[in-house]
Design an enzyme around this catalytic site. Structure first.
Site, PDB file in Angstrom:
ATOM      1  N   ASP A   1      12.117  23.256  -1.401  1.00 14.87           N
ATOM      2  CA  ASP A   1      12.939  22.807  -2.640  1.00 14.87           C
ATOM      3  C   ASP A   1      14.598  22.478  -2.427  1.00 14.87           C
ATOM      4  O   ASP A   1      15.253  22.059  -3.131  1.00 14.87           O
ATOM      5  CB  ASP A   1      12.501  23.295  -3.891  1.00 14.87           C
TER       6      ASP A   1
ATOM      7  N   LYS B   1       0.987  -1.059   0.018  1.00 14.10           N
ATOM      8  CA  LYS B   1      -0.021  -0.104   0.078  1.00 14.10           C
ATOM      9  C   LYS B   1       0.942   1.175   0.152  1.00 14.10           C
ATOM     10  O   LYS B   1       2.058   1.182   0.275  1.00 14.10           O
ATOM     11  CB  LYS B   1      -0.871   0.169   1.300  1.00 14.10           C
TER      12      LYS B   1
ATOM     13  N   TYR C   1      15.505  30.973   5.545  1.00 14.62           N
ATOM     14  CA  TYR C   1      14.534  31.754   6.219  1.00 14.62           C
ATOM     15  C   TYR C   1      14.403  32.011   7.526  1.00 14.62           C
ATOM     16  O   TYR C   1      14.757  31.026   8.525  1.00 14.62           O
ATOM     17  CB  TYR C   1      12.978  30.977   5.603  1.00 14.62           C
TER      18      TYR C   1
ATOM     19  N   HIS D   1      -6.462  -7.005  13.310  1.00 11.27           N
ATOM     20  CA  HIS D   1      -5.123  -6.389  13.351  1.00 11.27           C
ATOM     21  C   HIS D   1      -4.964  -6.032  14.534  1.00 11.27           C
ATOM     22  O   HIS D   1      -5.623  -5.355  15.539  1.00 11.27           O
ATOM     23  CB  HIS D   1      -5.243  -5.141  12.394  1.00 11.27           C
TER      24      HIS D   1
ATOM     25  N   ARG E   1       0.459 -10.674   6.834  1.00 10.42           N
ATOM     26  CA  ARG E   1       0.428  -9.418   6.031  1.00 10.42           C
ATOM     27  C   ARG E   1       1.714  -8.703   6.278  1.00 10.42           C
ATOM     28  O   ARG E   1       2.035  -7.894   7.347  1.00 10.42           O
ATOM     29  CB  ARG E   1      -0.645  -8.548   6.460  1.00 10.42           C
TER      30      ARG E   1
ATOM     31  N   ARG F   1     -10.588   0.608  14.620  1.00 12.78           N
ATOM     32  CA  ARG F   1     -10.507   1.269  13.255  1.00 12.78           C
ATOM     33  C   ARG F   1     -11.714   0.670  12.564  1.00 12.78           C
ATOM     34  O   ARG F   1     -12.775   1.402  12.262  1.00 12.78           O
ATOM     35  CB  ARG F   1      -9.015   1.104  12.528  1.00 12.78           C
TER      36      ARG F   1
ATOM     37  N   CYS G   1      14.064  24.706   3.346  1.00  7.60           N
ATOM     38  CA  CYS G   1      13.146  25.293   2.273  1.00  7.60           C
ATOM     39  C   CYS G   1      12.140  24.253   1.873  1.00  7.60           C
ATOM     40  O   CYS G   1      12.304  22.988   1.799  1.00  7.60           O
ATOM     41  CB  CYS G   1      13.876  25.880   1.465  1.00  7.60           C
TER      42      CYS G   1
HETATM   43  C1  PLP Z   1      -0.630  -1.569   6.864  1.00  5.49           C
HETATM   44  C2  PLP Z   1      -1.299  -2.812   7.537  1.00  5.49           C
HETATM   45  C3  PLP Z   1      -0.371  -4.063   7.649  1.00  5.49           C
HETATM   46  C4  PLP Z   1       1.098  -4.011   7.399  1.00  5.49           C
HETATM   47  O1  PLP Z   1       1.725  -3.575   8.732  1.00  5.49           O
HETATM   48  P1  PLP Z   1       3.359  -3.690   8.854  1.00  5.49           P
HETATM   49  O2  PLP Z   1       3.328  -3.088  10.231  1.00  5.49           O
HETATM   50  O3  PLP Z   1       3.712  -2.763   7.892  1.00  5.49           O
HETATM   51  O4  PLP Z   1       3.673  -4.942   8.614  1.00  5.49           O
HETATM   52  C5  PLP Z   1      -0.994  -5.089   7.848  1.00  5.49           C
HETATM   53  N1  PLP Z   1      -2.354  -5.372   8.165  1.00  5.49           N
HETATM   54  C6  PLP Z   1      -3.252  -4.236   8.027  1.00  5.49           C
HETATM   55  C7  PLP Z   1      -4.601  -4.342   8.358  1.00  5.49           C
HETATM   56  C8  PLP Z   1      -2.510  -2.962   7.691  1.00  5.49           C
HETATM   57  O5  PLP Z   1      -3.374  -1.954   7.376  1.00  5.49           O
END
Ligand code: PLP
Length: 379
Positions: free
Chosen positions: A317, A40, A269, A170, A224, A140, A315
């Site tokens: 850039d 992602k 700046y 998660h 994941r 979430r 800055c």
């Molecule tokens: C982003 C995400 C992950 C990956 O998490 P990491 O800490 O980068 O391994 C796994 N599951 C869900 C639901 C996430 O949103």
């Protein structure tokens, strides 16, 4: 934002590091467990397509992304492995998900009902692949109530339009020394799984990188894998890694201007920096519009194997660094990564600006070109 390729600032990604990290993790999994690479947010700033190809080569079974556009990007690039969208997708787009064989996350019972209604009215023949999210304490998305889980289960049993291909949760605290909240979430997920125990669900997944690294990929036949695949420690500096990871990303640039200023001269700046004596000041073509945010004032970049401090405000850039001597325009400078004997890790950088490594890499903007090392290594 247009990618600026006629400027010597770039993100350099070593794809062999990504392959190495994935293989290290795959070696720890048992025969029933597979790895989905989390790509992602443009693969955490590394470039989604190149990274996804490297992950596939290294043995990933599928990909996780956060929204439908990210999934479609992978499909447009010709990637055919399974893709799961981890966050919310409006039920208006279910036909797109089905036609591109993209699995979606059901974030709530209401979403499931809406999806069923939508699909009942269409003439699509293939079912929608769904992974059901259980909110065990992240707060979430996901189902929280037993009663809703029972209804969701009944809906899947009756539906001809959707298949339950996964169930997942998660963890919010898999990367901390105190494991009590992790254990609470474990208990809740175990209870939820009891509700679904009479269904055959192909994928049960609970493990982000931290859970895979420090909790034996608890109760998962799919993990994941995100931050760790980029070679980063999801806990920052809190927990020790169980095996070596190789960071894949470097951020490099070069001097575009060098001058000597006398004592008392100001830089940047707000004139926040004053030269204490005669000093050599170099200018770098990178700034907060690239993701090198203003909090990096005072951070040390590396030039010719030595540290050089960012002086004055960063800055949009450009930014300025104090040099130990006169360096030629064009001398390479490392902001993150190795240079000579020195290395600026993303965790050092994160500590400096009081954040986590994730936020720095995701903050590197599209203006920076991504270049790839070791694209075609077969190891
Ligand atoms: C982003 C995400 C992950 C990956 O998490 P990491 O800490 O980068 O391994 C796994 N599951 C869900 C639901 C996430 O949103």
């Amino acid at each position: 934002m247009i990618e600026s390729t006629h400027r010597p600032s770039q993100v350099v990604v070593d794809l062999s590091a990504i392959e190495y990290n994935i293989k290290q993790e795959l070696a720890r999994l048992n025969d029933e467990q597979v790895l989905f690479a989390v790509v992602k947010a443009n693969a955490y700033g590394h470039g989604a397509i190149e990274v996804a190809k490297a992950c596939e080569k290294a043995g990933a079974t599928g990909f996780c992304v956060s929204n439908l556009d990210e999934a479609l990007e992978l499909r447009s690039a010709g990637l055919t492995l399974p893709i799961l969208v981890l966050s919310y997708v409006s039920t208006n787009y279910l036909d797109l998900a089905i036609s591109q064989t993209i699995s979606l996350t059901a974030p709530s019972l209401d979403w499931l009902k809406e999806a069923e209604d939508y699909l009942t009215q269409t003439t699509l023949t293939n079912p929608l692949s769904v992974h059901l999210k259980i909110d065990t304490g992240m707060g979430r998305i996901g189902l929280r109530d037993d009663d809703e889980m029972v209804q969701a289960k009944e809906l899947f049993v009756l539906s001809n339009h959707m298949t339950l291909d996964g169930i997942f949760t998660h963890f919010s605290c898999a990367d901390t020394k105190d494991t009590s909240y992790f254990e609470l979430q474990q208990q809740r997920f175990t209870r939820a799984m009891d509700i679904f125990s009479d269904l055959e669900i192909p994928y049960i997944h609970t493990s982000n990188s931290a859970t895979a690294l420090w909790h034996d990929a608890w109760n998962s036949n799919m993990i994941r894998f995100g931050d760790a695949l980029y070679g980063l420690n999801p806990s920052g500096k809190t927990l020790k890694l169980p095996y070596e990871l190789k960071p894949a990303l470097s951020l490099t640039t070069e001097l575009i201007h060098v001058k000597q200023v006398s004592a008392g001269e100001k830089i940047g700046y707000g004139a926040t920096y004053t030269a204490e004596k005669e000093e050599w000041i170099g200018t770098l073509p990178i700034g907060y519009a690239d993701g090198l945010i203003r909090k990096f004032q005072g951070y040390h970049v590396i030039i010719d194997g030595e540290y050089a401090e960012i002086v004055g405000r960063v800055c949009m850039d450009q930014c300025m660094i104090r040099l130990s001597k006169r360096y030629a325009v064009g001398t390479p400078v490392t902001i993150f990564g190795k240079n000579g004997e020195l290395e600026n890790t993303l965790d050092d950088a994160a500590e400096f600006i009081d954040t986590i490594n994730y936020e720095i890499i995701c903050g590197l903007t599209d203006r920076l070109p991504r270049y790839y090392l070791n694209e075609r290594i077969n190891n």
